[in-house]
Design an enzyme around this catalytic site. Structure first.
Site, mmCIF file in Angstrom:
data_model
loop_
_atom_site.group_PDB
_atom_site.id
_atom_site.type_symbol
_atom_site.label_atom_id
_atom_site.label_comp_id
_atom_site.label_asym_id
_atom_site.label_seq_id
_atom_site.Cartn_x
_atom_site.Cartn_y
_atom_site.Cartn_z
ATOM 1 N N SER A 578 0.852 -1.188 0.000
ATOM 2 C CA SER A 578 0.000 0.000 0.000
ATOM 3 C C SER A 578 0.886 1.237 0.000
ATOM 4 O O SER A 578 2.007 1.204 0.536
ATOM 5 C CB SER A 578 -0.880 0.012 1.250
ATOM 6 O OG SER A 578 -1.559 1.263 1.347
ATOM 7 N N TYR A 591 -3.752 0.165 10.306
ATOM 8 C CA TYR A 591 -3.674 -0.314 8.922
ATOM 9 C C TYR A 591 -2.298 -0.021 8.327
ATOM 10 O O TYR A 591 -1.622 -0.913 7.798
ATOM 11 C CB TYR A 591 -4.780 0.356 8.084
ATOM 12 C CG TYR A 591 -4.650 0.104 6.599
ATOM 13 C CD1 TYR A 591 -5.001 -1.126 6.053
ATOM 14 C CD2 TYR A 591 -4.157 1.101 5.742
ATOM 15 C CE1 TYR A 591 -4.866 -1.365 4.691
ATOM 16 C CE2 TYR A 591 -4.025 0.867 4.385
ATOM 17 C CZ TYR A 591 -4.375 -0.363 3.855
ATOM 18 O OH TYR A 591 -4.243 -0.604 2.520
HETATM 19 N N1 NAD Z 1 -8.190 -0.535 -2.925
HETATM 20 C C1 NAD Z 1 -7.236 0.261 -2.533
HETATM 21 O O1 NAD Z 1 -7.312 1.483 -2.639
HETATM 22 C C2 NAD Z 1 -5.978 -0.256 -1.939
HETATM 23 C C3 NAD Z 1 -4.941 0.613 -1.658
HETATM 24 C C4 NAD Z 1 -3.777 0.133 -1.101
HETATM 25 C C5 NAD Z 1 -3.669 -1.207 -0.840
HETATM 26 N N2 NAD Z 1 -4.689 -2.069 -1.126
HETATM 27 C C6 NAD Z 1 -4.505 -3.461 -0.797
HETATM 28 O O2 NAD Z 1 -4.909 -4.270 -1.864
HETATM 29 C C7 NAD Z 1 -5.379 -5.526 -1.371
HETATM 30 C C8 NAD Z 1 -6.696 -5.869 -2.040
HETATM 31 O O3 NAD Z 1 -7.616 -4.886 -1.783
HETATM 32 P P1 NAD Z 1 -8.918 -4.640 -2.669
HETATM 33 O O4 NAD Z 1 -8.994 -3.200 -2.889
HETATM 34 O O5 NAD Z 1 -8.940 -5.534 -3.829
HETATM 35 O O6 NAD Z 1 -10.042 -5.034 -1.602
HETATM 36 P P2 NAD Z 1 -11.277 -6.017 -1.723
HETATM 37 O O7 NAD Z 1 -12.010 -5.882 -0.449
HETATM 38 O O8 NAD Z 1 -12.011 -5.794 -2.988
HETATM 39 O O9 NAD Z 1 -10.607 -7.439 -1.766
HETATM 40 C C9 NAD Z 1 -10.014 -8.020 -0.646
HETATM 41 C C10 NAD Z 1 -10.382 -9.486 -0.616
HETATM 42 O O10 NAD Z 1 -9.687 -10.080 0.469
HETATM 43 C C11 NAD Z 1 -10.583 -10.941 1.139
HETATM 44 N N3 NAD Z 1 -10.158 -11.084 2.510
HETATM 45 C C12 NAD Z 1 -10.217 -10.178 3.500
HETATM 46 N N4 NAD Z 1 -9.764 -10.705 4.625
HETATM 47 C C13 NAD Z 1 -9.403 -11.961 4.364
HETATM 48 C C14 NAD Z 1 -8.864 -13.002 5.139
HETATM 49 N N5 NAD Z 1 -8.611 -12.870 6.436
HETATM 50 N N6 NAD Z 1 -8.609 -14.168 4.534
HETATM 51 C C15 NAD Z 1 -8.870 -14.320 3.231
HETATM 52 N N7 NAD Z 1 -9.399 -13.390 2.462
HETATM 53 C C16 NAD Z 1 -9.660 -12.205 3.015
HETATM 54 C C17 NAD Z 1 -11.925 -10.315 1.008
HETATM 55 O O11 NAD Z 1 -12.966 -11.275 1.169
HETATM 56 C C18 NAD Z 1 -11.868 -9.731 -0.387
HETATM 57 O O12 NAD Z 1 -12.371 -10.619 -1.341
HETATM 58 C C19 NAD Z 1 -5.433 -5.400 0.127
HETATM 59 O O13 NAD Z 1 -4.288 -5.990 0.698
HETATM 60 C C20 NAD Z 1 -5.394 -3.905 0.348
HETATM 61 O O14 NAD Z 1 -4.823 -3.544 1.581
HETATM 62 C C21 NAD Z 1 -5.838 -1.612 -1.673
#
Ligand code: NAD
Ligand code: ZN
Length: 702
Positions: A578, A591
């Site tokens: 992130s 976070y």
């Molecule tokens: N979307 C953003 O702006 C952003 C920014 C920086 C980092 N990220 C990182 O990207 C990654 C994906 O995020 P996203 O935006 O696709 O979110 P999202 O919520 O669409 O997808 C995350 C997925 O992880 C699953 N998940 C959550 N906890 C879990 C667990 N304990 N075990 C197994 N599965 C689990 C959820 O069910 C979901 O399907 C994350 O690590 C997030 O921190 C996202």
């Protein structure tokens, strides 16, 4: 159960019956009737295996040049499968010209040359190439001809007792031709044999299959079905009398699925070649019956019979001692010995103009009590190889019930495998996509970034195991990918990355389903925001459980699988980090600091992984709003409130304008970077971070 009980009497040959629908057939044109008959035959697995067999009809067409009526042979073209083929998968050729080709034929040495003449007989500029079996159809004087490879028929065709059985079952109505490899010469032999024996209604082709005919599409179809049913009934009566394959010698291991999960990545790691292999495991009734039988070693060593079986499964399977599966030295030696055996076969049989030796690794690996594992550069080929070996097992069972099983003679097998025309076909195939042969596990695969990354990897040919704690969502994403990329290449595991046992189970499933692992995308994540004074222990732990410990647990479980690939170019871990892992965030300390912990974990793992050929890199996203479920919930409202904008388009615009490049960041953008880091394109990079955030000066790395 006493030792005399024929415990496998439960595995008889299936007896097909006609599925012809008169009402439907009445609506079809002559060409459509041929297609209908072909699809009916090919979609019945008791009739033919995938891609096996061909069908034809001699139809009257209007010549596009002269406007006159002309006889045209419609025959299944090269490649394809009669079960799923469409009308344009038939080659169409002037029958008179096909017959005229005989002027160019002087004897068996001309077989390859004759293939070159087939395109000159093309009717109506049809681009579908004619197959080498075309002469079998053109040279027979019958309107409708079927040629199929059903297990029950090959069992007769590949048995020392087959010719006598053919006489016993059909009297003189079905003839018997000795083995001859497919081609023009076989067509001439067949035609002359049928001309000399006008009572014939079909001919068994030894070591191969059957060819038969009828006056109409329906008659031909029903004749084919009846012949297969006759053979199956005959064999079943004999199979009921004694246990198959000399009876059971090894009891099926109740832990066989776990054994396969442990064994396959190790076998895969010991194989060599330009590309890694994908595996397929089966412990179906055939595999357990055969591998656990008294006659197993003797029969397995003989190899397969029908050319179709042989081409898919190689000269012979590799058989392993179930007592020595834990011993890596043993496994490595077994694979090395197999390769040496294959090279010796190549040297013994090669001809002056033979193509260079191909991949010498085993395709089929058999373990008594455990089952059958198959390996190929893509999952579908591996699965089909397994299914073809299942057909070969059926053939051996039937053949041994009426005499001795006869495998394809070694030189004949070689001449088919290294046939120059086959080589030309291989040379014409496009280069495989970059990730073909690679296996990836994506945590959080049901989410925005995870699903986009999985899709990117699938698009480049990888097999993907989606792991997510959301069971319904991960299954839905999996089903969507199966429809888009094919059912073989994607699987789903319900897995909470904070649960050690569930994590292990997901990697075991990946190993069992695909044979190992090359790429881990650690992505499952959550987001939270709270001022430090409002951050509860529960919130703090939740972030650290999923983001720090979850990334640790998945990496640790992936490690032993990833290590196995060192000799094959290594493997890759991609952490989805992130921006907040490098740039401090107010009001999201749990976070952001957990993300920073994960990013530093990646760098420690890069150091530890390098000697094992494991690269570890990071993609840092920021503000991926569209498609992300994180942004569906409270996080969106909290971020909107803290930035004093509404939670809709204003929020997206806020982040866009905050970025240096003034652009939205989408899940596909993160996926692109993750794919690059997972692929050979980044083979020289480890311990790196790529920011995909449309530009954020605080996140610049130093
Ligand atoms: N979307 C953003 O702006 C952003 C920014 C920086 C980092 N990220 C990182 O990207 C990654 C994906 O995020 P996203 O935006 O696709 O979110 P999202 O919520 O669409 O997808 C995350 C997925 O992880 C699953 N998940 C959550 N906890 C879990 C667990 N304990 N075990 C197994 N599965 C689990 C959820 O069910 C979901 O399907 C994350 O690590 C997030 O921190 C996202
Ligand atoms: Zn054939």
């Amino acid at each position: 159960m006493n030792a005399q009980t024929p415990i496998y009497a439960a595995l008889p040959f299936a007896v097909p019956s006609s599925r012809w629908d008169k009402t439907h057939a009445a609506t079809l044109s002559p060409a459509e009737l041929l297609l209908y008959r072909s699809n009916l035959l090919g979609s019945d697995l008791t009739v033919t295996n995938f891609g096996g067999g061909n069908t034809s009809a001699k139809l009257t067409e209007t010549d596009p040049l002269t406007g006159e009526s002309v006889e045209v042979l419609w025959v299944k073209g090269s490649g394809g499968d009669i079960g799923s083929m469409k009308l344009d998968d038939f080659a169409t050729l002037y029958q008179a010209r096909l017959l005229g080709l005989e002027a160019h034929y002087a004897g068996p040495d001309d077989d390859d040359k004759m293939v070159g003449y087939l395109p000159h007989c093309t009717f109506n500029l049809n681009a579908r190439a004619a197959s080498i079996d075309t002469p079998l159809h053109s040279l027979l004087p019958f309107a409708h001809v079927d040629h199929v490879h059903p297990d029950a028929i090959i069992a007769l065709a590949a048995s020392s007792g087959g010719e006598a059985a053919t006489r016993e079952i059909w009297g003189g109505a079905i003839g018997w031709l000795p083995w001859k490899r497919p081609g023009y010469t076989l067509g001439v032999m067949l035609r002359d044999f049928v001309a000399a024996n006008p009572q014939l209604q079909g001919v068994m082709l030894a070591g191969h299959g059957i060819i038969c005919w009828g006056d109409s599409a329906q008659a031909c179809y029903e004749h084919t079905i009846a012949l297969i049913a006759d053979a199956a009934n005959y064999l079943n009566a004999r199979l009921a009398r004694k246990p198959a394959f000399g009876g059971q010698a090894v009891v099926s291991n109740p832990d066989r699925a776990a054994i396969a999960a442990d064994l396959m990545p190790r076998l895969r790691g010991f194989m060599d070649g330009a590309r890694a292999k994908v595996g397929h495991f089966s412990d179906d009734a055939e595999a357990l019956e055969f591998t656990g039988s008294a006659d197993f070693e003797r029969l397995a060593a003989l190899g397969t019979s029908c050319p179709d079986h042989f081409l898919r499964t190689k000269i012979a399977p590799l058989t392993l001692d179930p007592a020595r599966l834990c011993d890596d030295t043993y496994l490595e030696q077994q694979i090395a010995d197999y390769r040496a055996m294959y090279a010796a076969y190549y040297e013994r049989c090669k001809r002056a103009n033979s193509p260079a030796m191909r991949d010498s690794n085993p395709v089929v690996v058999l373990v008594p009590g455990v089952g059958r594992m198959t390996f190929a550069t893509d999952k579908t080929t591996a699965r089909l190889a397994g299914e073809f070996y299942g057909n070969a097992i059926n053939v051996m069972r039937g053949a041994e019930a009426i005499g001795g099983y006869i495998a394809l003679e070694e030189q004949e097998a070689f001449d088919i495998e290294y046939w120059l025309l086959e080589e030309a076909k291989l040379q014409r195939m496009p280069a495989p996509r970059p990730m073909v042969g690679k296996i990836a596990l994506v945590t959080g695969g049901a989410g925005g970034i995870g699903a986009a990354t999985a899709a990117r990897l699938l698009r480049e040919g990888a097999c993907v195991m989606l792991a997510d704690r959301d069971a319904a969502a991960v299954q839905e994403v999996c089903n969507g990918f199966a429809a888009q990329f094919g059912k073989d290449v994607v699987r789903a595991a319900v897995c909470d990355v904070t649960d050690e046992l569930q994590v292990q189970a997901a990697f075991d499933a990946c190993a069992r389903e695909f044979g190992g692992l090359d790429v881990l995308v650690a992505n499952a994540g959550i987001a939270s925001s709270a001022a430090i004074e409002d951050t509860t222990i529960a919130l703090w732990n939740r972030n650290y459980d999923v983001l720090a410990q979850g990334y640790f647990l998945t990496s640790r479980a992936a490690w032993p699988l990833l290590k196995r690939m060192k000799a094959q170019g290594g493997s890759a871990v991609v952490f989805i980090g992130s921006k907040n892992a490098v740039a401090a965030a107010a009001g999201a300390s749990a976070y952001a600091s957990a993300k920073a912990a994960a990013n530093h974990l990646a760098r420690c793992l890069a150091l530890e992984g390098a000697p094992e050929g494991i690269r570890v890199n990071i993609v840092n996203p920021d503000a991926v709003i569209r498609g992300s479920k994180i942004w569906d919930g409270d996080w969106r409202k909290e971020r909107a409130a803290s930035n004093k904008v509404d939670a809709g388009e204003e929020l997206e615009a806020h982040y866009r304008n905050r970025s240096m490049l003034k652009r939205d960041v989408l899940p596909e953008d993160i996926a692109e970077a993750a794919y690059w880091l997972a692929s050979e394109m980044s083979a020289k990079s480890t311990g790196n971070m790529i920011n995909v955030d449309a530009g954020n000066v605080q996140a610049f790395t130093r």
